[in-house]
Design an enzyme around this catalytic site. Structure first.
Site: not given
Length: 322
Positions: A92, A187-188, A273, A303
């Protein structure tokens, strides 16, 4: 931050309460059909990088709406026969950055395709080069609520479509073995990988790390970190729209894409996370339809997840699938 989510034994059994839209398959079938109505027009321009062991191409292809999307294709120097490919999606706020920052997968002998994320690239890394020419109704800053009024307008409809087209673009190169293509991301990027894994039926492998964009109903109520918090902040202003917003987001929930995932999959989750809570990751993993699946768990990480340790796991795992 100590453990804040479900204990590991319950995570392994957890199922999301996200409600799948009845027209989920029709929505995505129409979306991809419309995108493929535009020629892929994948172009690969050699780039001078001063790197001796790889060859890099600046890529442009037609994504959602025929909009130009950028990427990098990196090949081991001297490649003459088609190679298995790793298609990577970015976290992201980041973009494709500079070509010399993506060397891991080509160093391992794969064709490596990195997709730029439309409209992003301004928050970290080396920047992005793909605009998002589509506007939005009023939204909270960030990308989560852009087009939140309807699934047809939502930002991730465009991004996930770009992801499918990125696989098609990578496969169109003569030095890529289309039958041996994996998607990866963190992540994203992991969330996009889950979505693409559900939309492209013939992938050879999928490896999402601490994936974002999964189990929205739980995520938006469990964590107060961005990017999920963008949704809560939007709803603080737009009172009474929770049901409508969650319905829109259900078309982009990784849990529903995972239910269509047929490729072997390697997930990873971090139990501390707070950005992508472990229960939301396990929601997608537990829903993944293929029997050939595994998840690496990092007990004391936030994360950042497994980071380079997870890279090593993927380097050992992928050859048996590609």
């Amino acid at each position: 931050m100590a453990l804040f989510d479900l204990p590991l034994d319950r995570l392994r059994e957890y199922r999301s309460a996200s409600v799948e839209p009845e027209d989920f398959d029709a929505f995505w079938g129409k979306t991809l059909q419309e995108a493929r109505g535009h020629g892929l027009d994948a172009r690969f321009e050699p780039v001078r990088t001063h790197l001796r062991n790889v060859v890099v191409h600046d890529v442009t292809f037609a994504g959602f709406g025929g909009h130009p999307v950028k990427g990098w294709l990196t090949l081991p120097a001297g490649t003459q026969a088609p190679l298995p490919a790793v298609v990577e999606f970015i976290g992201y706020g980041g973009g494709r950055g500079l070509a010399h920052t993506h060397l891991l997968w080509a160093s391992a002998g794969y064709a490596h395709f990195v997709m730029d994320t439309r409209g992003q690239g301004g928050a970290w890394g080396g920047g992005g080069d793909t605009p998002d020419p589509v506007g939005s109704v009023p939204a909270y800053p960030g990308f989560m609520t852009r087009g939140i009024d309807a699934p047809e307008n939502h930002y991730y409809r465009r991004v996930f479509t770009d992801g499918v087209r990125a696989v098609e673009a990578a496969r169109s190169h003569p030095l890529v073995d289309a039958s041996r293509t994996a998607v990866v991301g963190t992540s994203q990027g992991g969330g996009i990988s889950v979505a693409v894994g559900g939309l492209v039926p013939d992938l050879a492998a999928v490896a999402p790390d601490v994936p974002f964009l999964c189990d929205f109903p739980r995520a938006v109520r469990l964590t107060d970190r961005d990017p999920y918090r963008e949704i809560g902040n939007y709803l603080k202003t737009h009172r009474g729209r929770t049901e409508q917003v969650l319905r829109t987001l259900s078309y982009f929930d990784g849990v529903h894409f995972a239910a269509r995932g047929r490729a072997p999959a390697l997930f990873s989750a971090a139990l501390e996370d707070q950005t992508c809570p472990p229960s939301t990751v396990f929601a997608a993993f537990n829903a993944w339809a293929a029997e050939d699946k595994a998840i690496e768990v990092y007990d004391f990480n936030d994360h950042e997840g497994g980071g380079p340790y997870q890279d090593a796991v993927k380097l050992a795992w992928l050859p048996s699938h590609l």
